[in-house]
Motif scaffolding. Structure first.
Motif, PDB file in Angstrom:
ATOM      1  N   ILE A  66       0.836  -1.201   0.000  1.00 55.09           N
ATOM      2  CA  ILE A  66       0.000   0.000   0.000  1.00 55.09           C
ATOM      3  C   ILE A  66       0.868   1.247   0.000  1.00 55.09           C
ATOM      4  O   ILE A  66       0.618   2.203  -0.752  1.00 55.09           O
ATOM      5  CB  ILE A  66      -0.950  -0.027   1.212  1.00 55.09           C
ATOM      6  N   THR A  67       1.902   1.242   0.826  1.00 57.56           N
ATOM      7  CA  THR A  67       2.821   2.381   0.892  1.00 57.56           C
ATOM      8  C   THR A  67       3.478   2.619  -0.467  1.00 57.56           C
ATOM      9  O   THR A  67       3.592   3.765  -0.935  1.00 57.56           O
ATOM     10  CB  THR A  67       3.897   2.122   1.964  1.00 57.56           C
ATOM     11  N   GLU A  68       3.882   1.549  -1.122  1.00 62.86           N
ATOM     12  CA  GLU A  68       4.570   1.701  -2.399  1.00 62.86           C
ATOM     13  C   GLU A  68       3.650   2.101  -3.537  1.00 62.86           C
ATOM     14  O   GLU A  68       4.119   2.640  -4.553  1.00 62.86           O
ATOM     15  CB  GLU A  68       5.358   0.421  -2.722  1.00 62.86           C
ATOM     16  N   LEU A  69       2.355   1.883  -3.396  1.00 61.43           N
ATOM     17  CA  LEU A  69       1.419   2.443  -4.383  1.00 61.43           C
ATOM     18  C   LEU A  69       1.500   3.968  -4.366  1.00 61.43           C
ATOM     19  O   LEU A  69       1.491   4.618  -5.420  1.00 61.43           O
ATOM     20  CB  LEU A  69      -0.011   1.990  -4.082  1.00 61.43           C
ATOM     21  N   MET A  70       1.580   4.540  -3.176  1.00 55.18           N
ATOM     22  CA  MET A  70       1.736   5.993  -3.051  1.00 55.18           C
ATOM     23  C   MET A  70       3.074   6.438  -3.637  1.00 55.18           C
ATOM     24  O   MET A  70       3.156   7.417  -4.396  1.00 55.18           O
ATOM     25  CB  MET A  70       1.636   6.410  -1.589  1.00 55.18           C
ATOM     26  N   PHE A  71       4.133   5.708  -3.317  1.00 61.37           N
ATOM     27  CA  PHE A  71       5.463   6.070  -3.811  1.00 61.37           C
ATOM     28  C   PHE A  71       5.539   5.970  -5.336  1.00 61.37           C
ATOM     29  O   PHE A  71       6.179   6.796  -5.990  1.00 61.37           O
ATOM     30  CB  PHE A  71       6.523   5.155  -3.188  1.00 61.37           C
ATOM     31  N   ALA A  72       4.925   4.941  -5.896  1.00 62.18           N
ATOM     32  CA  ALA A  72       4.978   4.751  -7.348  1.00 62.18           C
ATOM     33  C   ALA A  72       4.359   5.932  -8.086  1.00 62.18           C
ATOM     34  O   ALA A  72       4.767   6.268  -9.204  1.00 62.18           O
ATOM     35  CB  ALA A  72       4.260   3.461  -7.736  1.00 62.18           C
ATOM     36  N   LEU A  73       3.394   6.566  -7.447  1.00 57.99           N
ATOM     37  CA  LEU A  73       2.725   7.731  -8.034  1.00 57.99           C
ATOM     38  C   LEU A  73       3.412   9.037  -7.637  1.00 57.99           C
ATOM     39  O   LEU A  73       2.926  10.115  -7.981  1.00 57.99           O
ATOM     40  CB  LEU A  73       1.258   7.762  -7.607  1.00 57.99           C
TER      41      LEU A  73
END
Length: 331
Positions: free
Chosen positions: A60-67
């Motif tokens: 979930i955290t990396e979904l934010m980072f990817a964007l």
């Protein structure tokens, strides 16, 4: 339809502390405005662009980072057993955002961080006995649910309403709208789909059978049809030996694994037991000695974040696909 991110005194205080009064620009140049998306089958409206997001767990955290949304985050919650942060993707983003807790997200965590949105999921932070979205809404804090975790009608707690990659694309699309970065989201989704399509096109004619080993010695914890490994395995060119199991993450008996005789075992690397120790156990466990994967030492390791909904899924498919083609070519 429920409406989230109200300008309660808590939300207003957080807004003032983070400069919410400033005009937030979207990546298409348009000013931020109320956005409605469908999240886990329900229409949800966000009155403003969230600016102090707390996330739960690595995917979930990396979904934010990817964007590229680390500047919209107040922090993340992630158990330490989900892997080292030394060599992870998005290392720079992790360094910029506060690691709030190494447990699961709590209401107290969200309040202390002055969060205006908690991004989590059922069994990825939310739990009927610990924290529910409704509790946060009462405190003036909005929520977004990970689509992989959406509950369905199979049982009271069963999860998954669409194929895992579709869940990934849905969340990227929704987050793109909520945070005004639609173009970034669309570009990522297009890149991910192209990666997966390329691997799919190379799939061997004879697909190796695969068993996903998460943990457990008396009984193995594994993945049925409705968890992300099912599609990761199939898109990589393999066949999940538990495709017919109408569940997500669950336990089975070793006798089932022996009977279905997988060509490959994929280890989920996380937890107190290292991937090496899991591999050593599998290779030395007497009931498995005649299983093809064990006889040929075909044990492949993927990280936890590869096997839950996350931006790492396409890369995991690509890496596993290469390994499965080697296995198929060797037979």
């Amino acid at each position: 339809m429920r409406k989230l991110i109200p300008l309660t005194s808590l939300g207003l205080a957080a807004a003032l502390l983070t400069g919410c009064g400033a005009k937030v620009e979207h990546d298409d140049g348009k000013a931020a405005k109320a956005v409605t998306v469908t999240n886990c089958g329900e229409k949800v409206t966000y009155d403003k662009t969230p600016e102090r997001v707390v996330t739960n767990d690595v995917g979930i955290t990396e979904l934010m980072f990817a964007l590229g949304l680390e500047d919209r985050m107040a922090g993340y919650v992630m158990p330490a057993d989900k892997g080292s942060l030394k060599d992870v993707p998005y290392k720079d983003a992790y360094d910029k955002v506060k690691w709030i807790s190494k447990d699961r997200v709590t209401k107290e965590d969200a309040l202390a961080a002055r969060a205006d949105l908690v991004f989590a999921g059922w069994n990825y932070g939310f739990n009927d006995n610990a924290l529910t979205p409704e509790e946060l809404h009462k405190a003036g804090i909005g929520t977004y649910l990970l689509t992989e975790s959406c509950r369905n009608a199979r049982t009271g707690t069963s999860r998954g309403i669409m194929p895992p990659l579709d869940a990934l694309y849905t969340d990227l699309d929704n987050l793109g709208k909520i945070f005004g970065v639609e173009k970034r989201a669309a570009k990522l989704v297009a890149e991910y789909k192209a990666t997966v399509a390329d691997v799919r096109a190379k799939a061997p004619e004879k697909r190796p059978s695969v068993f996903l080993y998460d943990s457990g010695q008396d009984q193995p914890f594994t993945s049925g049809r409705y968890a992300a490994p099912e599609q990761i395995i199939s898109e990589a060119g393999g066949v999940n030996i538990l495709h017919d199991l109408k569940d997500s993450w669950t336990t089975v008996g070793w006798e089932t694994v022996v009977k279905r005789n997988p060509d490959v075992i994929v280890i989920n690397d996380y937890g107190a037991t290292s991937a090496r120790k899991k591999r050593d156990f599998l290779l030395s466990y007497p009931p498995l000695r005649n299983v093809s994967a064990i006889k040929n030492k075909r044990v492949y390791v993927l990280d936890y974040a590869d096997l839950v909904e996350s931006p790492r899924n396409p890369s995991a498919i690509e890496r596993l696909g290469g390994y499965l083609r080697e296995v198929a070519g060797a037979e």
